[in-house]
Design an enzyme around this catalytic site. Structure first.
Site, PDB file in Angstrom:
ATOM      1  N   LYS A 187       0.874  -1.185   0.000  1.00  0.00           N
ATOM      2  CA  LYS A 187       0.000   0.000   0.000  1.00  0.00           C
ATOM      3  C   LYS A 187       0.909   1.233   0.000  1.00  0.00           C
ATOM      4  O   LYS A 187       1.487   1.613   1.018  1.00  0.00           O
ATOM      5  CB  LYS A 187      -0.911   0.019   1.228  1.00  0.00           C
ATOM      6  N   GLU A 262      10.610   1.208  10.017  1.00  0.00           N
ATOM      7  CA  GLU A 262      11.575   2.296   9.817  1.00  0.00           C
ATOM      8  C   GLU A 262      10.831   3.572  10.160  1.00  0.00           C
ATOM      9  O   GLU A 262      10.010   4.041   9.373  1.00  0.00           O
ATOM     10  CB  GLU A 262      12.059   2.348   8.357  1.00  0.00           C
ATOM     11  N   CYS A 296      13.751  10.663   6.813  1.00  0.00           N
ATOM     12  CA  CYS A 296      13.872  10.263   8.229  1.00  0.00           C
ATOM     13  C   CYS A 296      15.290  10.464   8.735  1.00  0.00           C
ATOM     14  O   CYS A 296      15.507  10.540   9.935  1.00  0.00           O
ATOM     15  CB  CYS A 296      13.507   8.796   8.379  1.00  0.00           C
ATOM     16  N   GLU A 393      10.320  15.818  15.115  1.00  0.00           N
ATOM     17  CA  GLU A 393      10.916  15.779  13.779  1.00  0.00           C
ATOM     18  C   GLU A 393      10.268  16.890  12.938  1.00  0.00           C
ATOM     19  O   GLU A 393       9.049  16.887  12.729  1.00  0.00           O
ATOM     20  CB  GLU A 393      10.617  14.405  13.179  1.00  0.00           C
TER      21      GLU A 393
HETATM   22  C1  SIN Z   1      13.685   7.616   4.657  1.00  0.00           C
HETATM   23  O1  SIN Z   1      13.627   8.810   4.822  1.00  0.00           O
HETATM   24  O2  SIN Z   1      12.807   6.884   5.133  1.00  0.00           O
HETATM   25  C2  SIN Z   1      14.773   6.940   3.871  1.00  0.00           C
HETATM   26  C3  SIN Z   1      15.944   7.774   3.588  1.00  0.00           C
HETATM   27  C4  SIN Z   1      17.056   7.032   2.888  1.00  0.00           C
HETATM   28  O3  SIN Z   1      16.932   5.875   2.485  1.00  0.00           O
HETATM   29  O4  SIN Z   1      18.111   7.639   2.746  1.00  0.00           O
END
Ligand code: SIN
Length: 493
Positions: A187, A262, A296, A393
């Site tokens: 998804k 993640e 992230c 964040e």
């Molecule tokens: C992400 O922001 O989830 C992944 C970033 C990356 O793979 O560098």
């Protein structure tokens, strides 16, 4: 047909890669209930996709379940060859995939091209790993026993993937899943489904059998309920925010699924007085402003030693002030729009909060007029540690700087968070670099670099940033179960 993608239209060489249907059991499925997808640079409609609910999602799980055993029964070499062909097709159609991605996600077209290559790298890597999923023969505990450990696919996998990397976060999951002999229901984010659907089309052309790869689009809550609740799904993988990840993982426990997550980070970027300042400023731009700060692993807090603080702040601010903001498809922009109006509101609130608590605005700090969701690249100095910018964040193009005196203070500031994904450290002192990399409570440390992501290395976090690792030889572990075969034998004929 030419698919015109707004003002900065780039015709697709393969217009059939722009698909307004979901992909279930090897068929392109439509529905009268539709969802609209807009271009964040212009606010204009790009197209619509089916708004699937629970019933259609269950059909995708049916298809994935039916296809799993036959797919696992093929040789690892065969599965690897299919993945390799998929990677080849992704690279062959890089321009079209990047165009679709920029239209729906907003990132500059050069970054989108980079993501296409990054996405293909996971397919190539796991095509190779497929043949190395070896079990073990263990020294037995008794002379009349023989111990064999088989690695078997976990079964049907469900993946919920984010909008910030519309292709790579899919291939980083689908690559190891398919290599291991699992099937998958994906998804994609409702904000960026077209990249996922184009990827599925190329997967179909690469020879992925019907039902092995499925892409469902639509209502996040209803689809999420099926993907976390259906007992036939044996593994759930998610990339996205920490709050949603925790909620989805908790639901998976009813059926005791394998879970990998993640989640969000709160990355510190520590610069010592002895750092190479040119490298530190370059690293800062890469680690903060990639994808307009929407990754992230983007730096969330710059923690800079007092002796170099003013110079670093001035040099960073000067560089950031020169970044060009504009629609990603125009080929000239360094920074595209944020994904939506909510993102702009959050980023604005973080800036206002920091300034309200005494931070000084050095550059940026404003929304950009126009139909798109743009925010100017921003540098703030003297941000207090209790500012929102340091606690949450930001996920946007805002660099907030804090000052520290010594190593102990830097470690305390850096680790003062429940997140533990990426961290960055700039120093030329060898002993300090070893002490610091050991002290940082993070799954990843960039030492004198702002770029850490690659398919060959394990990507993932500790603390509340996630579970498991993606990419690298470890990336397959979450997609296999260990099965012990303990055999009793007669030791004499
Ligand atoms: C992400 O922001 O989830 C992944 C970033 C990356 O793979 O560098």
């Amino acid at each position: 047909m030419t698919v015109l993608l707004q003002d900065y239209a780039l015709p697709l060489s393969r217009s059939d890669l722009f698909i307004e249907a979901a992909y279930v059991g090897g068929k392109w499925a439509t529905d009268t209930d539709r969802m609209e997808v807009t271009n964040p640079a212009t606010g204009e409609l790009i197209g619509t996709v089916p708004n699937f609910g629970a019933k259609q999602t269950s059909l995708a799980v049916d298809a994935a379940t039916a296809a799993q055993k036959p797919w696992a029964a093929l040789t690892a070499g065969y599965r690897g060859a299919v993945l390799r062909e998929w990677a080849r097709l992704v690279l062959e159609h890089a321009r079209d995939l990047a165009t679709i991605m920029t239209a729906e996600q907003g990132k500059p077209i050069a970054e989108a091209r980079g993501e296409v290559v990054y996405a293909a790298s996971f397919l190539e890597w796991f095509a190779e790993e497929a043949r190395r999923i070896d079990g073990e023969v263990i020294q037995p505990h008794a002379s009349d026993r023989r111990l064999l450990v088989r690695k078997e696919p976990v079964g049907v996998v469900a993946a919920i993937t984010p909008w910030n990397f519309p292709l790579a976060m899919i291939t980083r999951k689908a690559g190891p899943a398919l290599a291991a002999g699992c099937t998958i229901v994906i998804k994609p984010s409702e904000l960026t489904p077209f990249s996922a659907l184009a990827l599925a089309k190329l997967g179909e052309e690469a020879g992925i059998p019907a039902g092995v790869l499925n892409v469902v689009t639509g209502d996040a809550a209803q689809i999420g309920d099926v993907l976390t609740g259906d007992p036939r799904i044996r593994k759930f993988t998610f990339t996205g925010s920490t709050s949603i990840g925790k909620m989805l993982a908790a639901r998976c426990m009813d059926t005791v699924k394998r879970v990998s997550l993640e989640l969000g980070g709160n990355a510190p970027f520590i610069v010592f007085d002895d750092a190479d300042i040119d490298a530190a400023v370059d690293g800062a731009i890469a680690a903060k402003f990639r994808n307009s700060g929407q990754t992230c692993v983007c730096t969330n807090r710059f923690i800079v030693q007092e002796g170099i603080y003013d110079e670093f702040a001035n040099r960073l601010s000067e560089r950031v002030g020169k970044l060009v903001v504009g629609p990603g498809l125009d080929g000239r922009s360094d920074q595209g729009p944020l994904i939506d109006q909510r993102a702009v509101a959050r980023v604005s609130a973080h800036v206002e909060d920091a300034v309200g608590r005494g931070a000084t605005l050095m550059t940026g700090g404003t929304t950009v007029c126009g139909p798109g969701t743009f925010f100017s690249p921003t540098v703030l100095r003297d941000v207090p540690a209790d500012a929102l910018l340091c606690r949450e964040e930001t996920f946007g193009p805002v660099a907030g700087l804090l000052k520290f005196r010594d190593e102990a203070e830097a470690i305390a500031m850096a680790n003062d968070t429940r997140s533990g994904l990426a961290s960055y450290l700039f120093t030329r002192d060898l002993d300090r670099s070893i002490r610091m990399t050991e002290a940082l409570e993070y799954g990843m440390v960039g030492l004198n670099t702002g770029v850490i992501s690659t398919e060959v290395a394990p990507f993932g976090g500790i603390k509340e940033s996630g579970l498991g690792r993606e990419g690298s030889r470890h990336g397959i572990d979450d997609y296999v179960e260990l099965k012990l075969v303990c055999t009793a034998i007669k030791t004499t004929p």
